[in-house]
Write an enzyme that holds these catalytic residues in place. Structure first.
Site, mmCIF file in Angstrom:
data_model
loop_
_atom_site.group_PDB
_atom_site.id
_atom_site.type_symbol
_atom_site.label_atom_id
_atom_site.label_comp_id
_atom_site.label_asym_id
_atom_site.label_seq_id
_atom_site.Cartn_x
_atom_site.Cartn_y
_atom_site.Cartn_z
ATOM 1 N N ARG A 116 22.949 -6.742 -3.991
ATOM 2 C CA ARG A 116 22.795 -5.574 -3.087
ATOM 3 C C ARG A 116 21.869 -4.514 -3.670
ATOM 4 N NH1 ARG A 116 28.225 -6.674 -3.111
ATOM 5 N NH2 ARG A 116 28.958 -7.764 -1.251
ATOM 6 N N LYS A 138 8.090 0.231 0.237
ATOM 7 C CA LYS A 138 8.174 -0.726 1.346
ATOM 8 C C LYS A 138 8.125 -2.133 0.775
ATOM 9 C CE LYS A 138 6.322 1.666 5.374
ATOM 10 N NZ LYS A 138 5.221 1.712 6.365
ATOM 11 N N GLU A 180 -8.495 -0.051 1.890
ATOM 12 C CA GLU A 180 -7.365 0.897 1.881
ATOM 13 C C GLU A 180 -7.789 2.231 1.265
ATOM 14 O OE1 GLU A 180 -4.430 0.745 3.236
ATOM 15 O OE2 GLU A 180 -4.032 -1.378 3.583
ATOM 16 N N LYS A 208 -0.856 9.083 -1.790
ATOM 17 C CA LYS A 208 0.260 8.292 -1.269
ATOM 18 C C LYS A 208 1.595 8.856 -1.759
ATOM 19 C CE LYS A 208 2.322 4.147 0.018
ATOM 20 N NZ LYS A 208 2.247 2.744 0.365
ATOM 21 N N GLU A 218 9.218 7.040 6.933
ATOM 22 C CA GLU A 218 8.253 7.022 8.025
ATOM 23 C C GLU A 218 8.797 7.632 9.316
ATOM 24 O OE1 GLU A 218 5.513 3.655 7.877
ATOM 25 O OE2 GLU A 218 5.428 3.741 10.058
ATOM 26 N N ARG A 222 4.351 9.850 7.096
ATOM 27 C CA ARG A 222 4.045 8.552 6.468
ATOM 28 C C ARG A 222 3.315 7.620 7.433
ATOM 29 N NH1 ARG A 222 7.440 4.998 2.087
ATOM 30 N NH2 ARG A 222 5.918 3.347 1.935
ATOM 31 N N ASN A 226 -0.740 4.330 8.183
ATOM 32 C CA ASN A 226 -1.076 3.173 9.011
ATOM 33 C C ASN A 226 -2.427 3.334 9.703
ATOM 34 O OD1 ASN A 226 1.421 1.984 8.405
ATOM 35 N ND2 ASN A 226 2.415 3.185 9.999
ATOM 36 N N HIS A 229 -4.520 0.404 10.917
ATOM 37 C CA HIS A 229 -3.711 -0.799 10.750
ATOM 38 C C HIS A 229 -3.369 -1.513 12.058
ATOM 39 C CE1 HIS A 229 -3.535 0.410 6.642
ATOM 40 N NE2 HIS A 229 -2.598 -0.459 6.308
ATOM 41 N N HIS A 233 -3.800 -5.427 11.924
ATOM 42 C CA HIS A 233 -2.746 -6.450 12.042
ATOM 43 C C HIS A 233 -3.109 -7.463 13.123
ATOM 44 C CE1 HIS A 233 0.413 -3.591 10.121
ATOM 45 N NE2 HIS A 233 -0.273 -4.248 9.221
ATOM 46 N N HIS A 245 -5.923 -8.541 4.640
ATOM 47 C CA HIS A 245 -5.429 -7.252 5.142
ATOM 48 C C HIS A 245 -6.426 -6.108 4.929
ATOM 49 C CE1 HIS A 245 -2.597 -4.178 6.272
ATOM 50 N NE2 HIS A 245 -2.764 -3.576 5.107
HETATM 51 N N1 GLY Z 1 1.398 0.807 3.402
HETATM 52 C C1 GLY Z 1 1.921 1.832 4.243
HETATM 53 C C2 GLY Z 1 3.085 2.537 3.664
HETATM 54 O O1 GLY Z 1 3.419 2.322 2.526
HETATM 55 O O2 GLY Z 1 3.718 3.321 4.342
#
Ligand code: GLY
Length: 344
Positions: A116, A138, A180, A208, A218, A222, A226, A229, A233, A245
């Site tokens: 967990r 993430k 990126e 970041k 998010e 946050r 994107n 993106h 995608h 990507h």
């Molecule tokens: N790669 C986008 C984020 O980490 O929110």
């Protein structure tokens, strides 16, 4: 800035450091939790062995995952968790992910799931992982219905960005990271190109880190990460991941600029500025994969997991990037036509 930069991701009692610099991997042991006796390293066969840190005071096992998007799967998580159990890993021990974004996403999710949740430290070896994937918590894997659809927010205990790794990075992977990095240029509205490359990496990590500290899950700002993106995608899916990507993100930034122009949010000069940054500053060659169909791209964008009732985009404006819900299909078509014409 000194040679080893330390960026803090400020998340209260889960605050951690991102160490950026040549030789930073030698700092990894100092980032491990004091309780850890065992270290399970998750890596990939293509990762140069000299980039894997040493842990002389720990019992170490190494687990290699397969190369290719098909290994970013729940089967890989199951295999890793079994390997952790066989290695006697307890919740006091630590997983160390050494690799690019695929490795850190998988190592992070396996660590989030095993017992967990046990600590994980990431050693990012690609530019994309350094400035994006390894920072911010993430984690996840793909299922047939979508990319990264199963995962968890699981913040690392620490992150290492060893710039030595970039010396051996294949040109294509470098290009993905640059896609990126161009994104941060627009998020922060700063001339990152004025900075020497190592400082540009550290500044990207800082941008970041600030966003993740402000909005870990998010709910707001946050989402700006994107930028570019949604089309990216769709292109990845429509090319069956032949386009990587970061390459797709570079194209997605340009499409997003055309969309903002179609909606009257920015003018043609600002669209050209996107092309200048992506192509001239970051040196990314711009070409569209063969055989893309605009109708299929629009359908794929609608299925993107960030689209709720209607298609939502991150779009530029005079005030900077904003999350814009309810974008019409007509505007998307106009922008796609302008975008594909300019690149053909
Ligand atoms: N790669 C986008 C984020 O980490 O929110």
């Amino acid at each position: 800035m000194d040679e080893m930069n330390r960026v803090i991701v400020d998340l209260g009692d889960r605050t951690y450091s991102v160490v950026v610099g040549n030789g930073a991997r030698s700092q990894t042991a100092s980032l491990l939790p004091a309780t850890a006796r065992r270290v399970s390293i998750v890596t990939q066969s293509g990762i140069p062995r000299h980039l894997i840190p040493e842990f002389p005071d720990h019992v170490v096992t190494i687990h290699e995952i397969g190369i290719g998007e098909e290994f970013k799967s729940l089967s890989t998580i199951l295999e890793l968790c079994s390997a952790f159990a066989q290695a006697g890993m307890t919740r006091n021990d630590v997983v160390v992910g050494v690799g690019g974004g695929m490795v850190t996403d998988i190592a992070g999710f396996a660590a989030a799931s095993y017992h967990r949740g046990i600590p994980v430290v990431h050693v990012a070896t690609s530019l994309l992982a350094m400035i994006d994937a390894a920072v911010g918590g993430k984690t996840g894997v793909n299922i047939p219905e979508g990319k990264n659809l199963v995962g968890a927010y699981w913040q690392p205990y620490g992150v290492v960005c060893d710039l030595d790794a970039l010396d051996t990075l294949p040109a294509r992977e470098m290009r993905c990271g640059l896609g990126e990095m161009a994104k941060y240029h627009f998020i922060a509205r700063e001339d990152l190109d004025q900075l020497p490359f190592p400082q540009r990496i550290a500044r990207s990590v800082e941008i970041k880190a600030e966003i993740v500290s402000a909005d870990e899950r998010e709910g707001g700002v946050r989402a700006l990460l994107n930028y570019g993106h949604t089309l990216a995608h769709a292109i990845e899916i429509e090319t069956d991941f032949a386009m990587a990507h970061g390459e797709a993100v570079a194209l997605g930034l340009l499409f997003a600029a055309h969309l903002a122009e179609a909606m009257g949010r920015i003018d043609a000069d600002r669209v050209s500025e996107h092309y200048r940054v992506v192509h001239d500053v970051y040196g990314i060659e711009l070409s569209l994969p063969q055989g893309l169909d605009n109708g299929r791209l629009i359908a794929a964008m609608g299925r993107d997991k960030k689209a709720l009732e209607s298609i939502t985009f991150v779009l530029d404006s005079a005030n900077g990037l904003e999350v814009v819900p309810g974008v019409s299909e007509a505007d998307i078509r106009i922008a796609l036509t302008a975008f594909t014409r300019r690149l053909s």
